[in-house]
Design an enzyme around this catalytic site. Sequence first.
Site, PDB file in Angstrom:
ATOM      1  N   GLU A   1      23.264  65.067  77.284  1.00  0.00           N
ATOM      2  CA  GLU A   1      22.230  64.193  77.849  1.00  0.00           C
ATOM      3  C   GLU A   1      22.861  63.331  78.924  1.00  0.00           C
ATOM      4  O   GLU A   1      23.896  62.699  78.698  1.00  0.00           O
ATOM      5  CB  GLU A   1      21.652  63.280  76.765  1.00  0.00           C
ATOM      6  CG  GLU A   1      20.888  64.025  75.703  1.00  0.00           C
ATOM      7  CD  GLU A   1      20.129  63.072  74.778  1.00  0.00           C
ATOM      8  OE1 GLU A   1      19.986  61.880  75.100  1.00  0.00           O
ATOM      9  OE2 GLU A   1      19.687  63.544  73.707  1.00  0.00           O
TER      10      GLU A   1
ATOM     11  N   ASP B   1      18.052  62.256  80.432  1.00  0.00           N
ATOM     12  CA  ASP B   1      17.704  61.193  79.484  1.00  0.00           C
ATOM     13  C   ASP B   1      16.940  60.061  80.187  1.00  0.00           C
ATOM     14  O   ASP B   1      17.090  59.871  81.390  1.00  0.00           O
ATOM     15  CB  ASP B   1      19.015  60.635  78.897  1.00  0.00           C
ATOM     16  CG  ASP B   1      18.798  59.969  77.541  1.00  0.00           C
ATOM     17  OD1 ASP B   1      17.648  59.910  77.082  1.00  0.00           O
ATOM     18  OD2 ASP B   1      19.799  59.525  76.949  1.00  0.00           O
TER      19      ASP B   1
ATOM     20  N   GLU C   1      10.660  60.219  73.462  1.00  0.00           N
ATOM     21  CA  GLU C   1      11.409  59.380  72.525  1.00  0.00           C
ATOM     22  C   GLU C   1      10.565  58.218  72.043  1.00  0.00           C
ATOM     23  O   GLU C   1       9.575  57.861  72.666  1.00  0.00           O
ATOM     24  CB  GLU C   1      12.611  58.758  73.242  1.00  0.00           C
ATOM     25  CG  GLU C   1      13.621  59.721  73.751  1.00  0.00           C
ATOM     26  CD  GLU C   1      14.819  58.964  74.328  1.00  0.00           C
ATOM     27  OE1 GLU C   1      15.713  58.627  73.531  1.00  0.00           O
ATOM     28  OE2 GLU C   1      14.852  58.715  75.535  1.00  0.00           O
TER      29      GLU C   1
HETATM   30  P1  C2E Z   1      19.389  56.647  74.261  1.00  0.00           P
HETATM   31  O1  C2E Z   1      20.241  57.836  74.540  1.00  0.00           O
HETATM   32  O2  C2E Z   1      18.110  56.538  75.035  1.00  0.00           O
HETATM   33  O3  C2E Z   1      19.139  56.654  72.706  1.00  0.00           O
HETATM   34  C1  C2E Z   1      17.936  56.346  72.102  1.00  0.00           C
HETATM   35  C2  C2E Z   1      17.972  54.970  71.513  1.00  0.00           C
HETATM   36  O4  C2E Z   1      16.676  54.654  71.037  1.00  0.00           O
HETATM   37  C3  C2E Z   1      18.884  54.867  70.290  1.00  0.00           C
HETATM   38  O5  C2E Z   1      19.440  53.547  70.301  1.00  0.00           O
HETATM   39  C4  C2E Z   1      17.927  55.004  69.146  1.00  0.00           C
HETATM   40  O6  C2E Z   1      18.364  54.394  67.964  1.00  0.00           O
HETATM   41  C5  C2E Z   1      16.700  54.312  69.680  1.00  0.00           C
HETATM   42  N1  C2E Z   1      15.472  54.812  69.070  1.00  0.00           N
HETATM   43  C6  C2E Z   1      15.225  56.047  68.580  1.00  0.00           C
HETATM   44  N2  C2E Z   1      13.984  56.149  68.105  1.00  0.00           N
HETATM   45  C7  C2E Z   1      13.397  54.951  68.290  1.00  0.00           C
HETATM   46  C8  C2E Z   1      12.097  54.441  68.012  1.00  0.00           C
HETATM   47  O7  C2E Z   1      11.202  55.103  67.475  1.00  0.00           O
HETATM   48  N3  C2E Z   1      11.853  53.147  68.362  1.00  0.00           N
HETATM   49  C9  C2E Z   1      12.805  52.379  68.960  1.00  0.00           C
HETATM   50  N4  C2E Z   1      12.502  51.122  69.281  1.00  0.00           N
HETATM   51  N5  C2E Z   1      14.043  52.824  69.243  1.00  0.00           N
HETATM   52  C10 C2E Z   1      14.329  54.119  68.914  1.00  0.00           C
HETATM   53  P2  C2E Z   1      20.988  53.342  70.131  1.00  0.00           P
HETATM   54  O8  C2E Z   1      21.529  54.279  69.117  1.00  0.00           O
HETATM   55  O9  C2E Z   1      21.171  51.878  69.937  1.00  0.00           O
HETATM   56  O10 C2E Z   1      21.576  53.781  71.528  1.00  0.00           O
HETATM   57  C11 C2E Z   1      21.338  53.040  72.657  1.00  0.00           C
HETATM   58  C12 C2E Z   1      21.884  53.725  73.886  1.00  0.00           C
HETATM   59  O11 C2E Z   1      23.326  53.752  73.863  1.00  0.00           O
HETATM   60  C13 C2E Z   1      21.490  55.194  73.992  1.00  0.00           C
HETATM   61  O12 C2E Z   1      20.219  55.296  74.521  1.00  0.00           O
HETATM   62  C14 C2E Z   1      22.575  55.739  74.894  1.00  0.00           C
HETATM   63  O13 C2E Z   1      22.258  55.492  76.254  1.00  0.00           O
HETATM   64  C15 C2E Z   1      23.787  54.903  74.532  1.00  0.00           C
HETATM   65  N6  C2E Z   1      24.640  55.692  73.634  1.00  0.00           N
HETATM   66  C16 C2E Z   1      24.533  55.871  72.298  1.00  0.00           C
HETATM   67  N7  C2E Z   1      25.516  56.682  71.846  1.00  0.00           N
HETATM   68  C17 C2E Z   1      26.253  57.047  72.928  1.00  0.00           C
HETATM   69  C18 C2E Z   1      27.415  57.888  73.123  1.00  0.00           C
HETATM   70  O14 C2E Z   1      27.948  58.515  72.211  1.00  0.00           O
HETATM   71  N8  C2E Z   1      27.896  58.003  74.392  1.00  0.00           N
HETATM   72  C19 C2E Z   1      27.316  57.360  75.454  1.00  0.00           C
HETATM   73  N9  C2E Z   1      27.847  57.529  76.642  1.00  0.00           N
HETATM   74  N10 C2E Z   1      26.225  56.586  75.298  1.00  0.00           N
HETATM   75  C20 C2E Z   1      25.699  56.418  74.059  1.00  0.00           C
HETATM   76 CA    CA Z   2      20.212  59.798  74.769  1.00  0.00          CA
HETATM   77 CA    CA Z   3      16.905  58.008  75.972  1.00  0.00          CA
END
Ligand code: C2E
Ligand code: CA
Ligand code: CA
Length: 566
Positions: A445, A474, A531
Amino acid sequence: MAVVPPRQVAVLSMANYDEVCEAGGVQAGEEALVALRELAISCGVDAGYMRALNASTLLLRLDDLSRADFLEVLQKMIDRIDSLVVPSIPSLPLVVRVGAMSERAMRSLVNDAALDLLSYMNHLDCPAAFLTGDAKDDWGTVDTSDIEFISHEQLKYMDAFTGMLTIERFFDLLQYALDNLQEGQSNLAVLFFDIDDFKSYNRTYSHEDGDRLLLFLAQQIRDAFEGDVVCHLSIDRFAVLTNSPDIVRKCAAIHSATRAFSASFAPEVKCGIYQLHSQMRSAAIALDCAKLACESIKGRYDVAYHLFDDNLKERLFTRRYVAHHAERAVNDGWIRTFAQPVMNTQTGELCGFEALARWDDPDRGLLSPAVFIPTLEEAHLIHKLDLCVVEQVCQHLAQRREQGLPVVPASVNLSRLDFGLCNVLDLICKACERWGIDHSLLSIEITESALHGGSNLRYEMDRFRAAGFEVWMDDFGCGYSSLNLLKDYDFDVLKVDMEFLRDMEANERSKKILLSVLEMARKLGIRTLVEGVETPAQRDFLRAAGCDMMQGYLFGRPAPIELNLC
Ligand code: C2E
Ligand code: CA
Ligand code: CA
């Protein structure tokens, strides 16, 4: 022929040139410049010694005059500037400033001080400013009551655009204040002002309009904090050091005045406030605290200011902590992979999962990506985290396969920086090889914003696809030019930003946009994933709209990959 440096220089400058042009067009501006010329001539300046520096300023080089005559010319000009008008708009008085440099000042000049003085003058309330070499300058018979004297040294501290202090000078003064702060004495505060989304203002109007807004704000700040230390930090950022007891009211007034500056755009200026205390030692950190307080209310239309508090202190502390421990976290296994299920919209079955990183800190518990991803990017360690997640995902898939459990594909998030920091494709291929994972089980992504870097990401993405990995876009829709990206890049899946869904119920247009995006993707042969699905109504809507995949709390929150059922 040797160039003889000028000995005596004066400038005549219009302070309200913009206003004149607005009222009477460029023609009125030209008339005004003619009026300046005539004024100079009527005061005894030879036309041959005048040069227009720009549309609103005349430079007068008066080397031939004796000192006494030079001073007399200055006095005459100061006496007469109040009566100047542009003939075609007699109701609008022309506001003119007289600037002059003494011989001593001229001798000590290093660069084009006439121009510096000029910009400074435009911010003055009094009609004249003279640049002096030192205290011994003799301005003879000139009536000094209406003149601001300024040394070249002082001019160096002045930001040419706003007439406020430069950032270097501000830091010096702030540091001095901190060094001399008494225990318990805390009536001094640092303020940090910033305009929300100033870039859009520039884009919507023009750079000239942007400049006008900045100068307006600078004036508001200067007026509100008269006598305090005010500074232009950078483009749309300002700082103030003040002991005013009335900060909050002043900030609110600046906020509403700036909003009213452009009724159609209503620029939002935010202020972060940090109260100085004797434990604070560093000017940089003090300003950083004010900045953080300011950032914490970015995008909120109901608040004009925010005080730095314990909550923010905790965030600042965490940021520092993360920066210091970044290397350890990625090397010592503090990074854990969570998984969130992805469902097939039409069948309602599980069809994959997204891998999301968590920082499992021995002292502070689980930290969210919002806290550590930006810091790891800043530290250029983000590729290590991303590869760590890839490794854990591959291991997980291999274990499930060995245990005879069903296996669904996973998607991992990559940062734009990964491509520059390592050969990420090669390293991901190696991880797959180590665990015997087929490339079709792993998608990458990439956020839309990453693709604006202009690097050779397109080439990298093509390599990923050629190697058998799917590439997903993404957060589609939250950047600037998503549609262009669709034109220029090949994607397998479009992940639609959750804001669309969030907005849908209240905003009929969001719903239409979402439907059109899904439709367009289908026409382009790109699969879609929405999402943030939280309610059955949203799920049903997406099913009817023909969306391919869904992800959201309705189906499952991110959970440790080893506990997850996917
Ligand atoms: P993202 O890739 O857009 O991930 C989706 C985020 O939305 C995730 O937050 C997830 O927990 C949250 N989410 C999923 N379903 C729902 C929902 O129904 N409602 C709401 N309000 N939120 C939902 P998370 O895990 O805190 O991750 C935040 C961002 O951090 C991610 O956005 C991504 O950009 C980054 N990230 C997370 N893991 C990695 C990684 O391994 N590597 C990199 N480079 N970035 C990461
Ligand atoms: Ca993502
Ligand atoms: Ca996303």
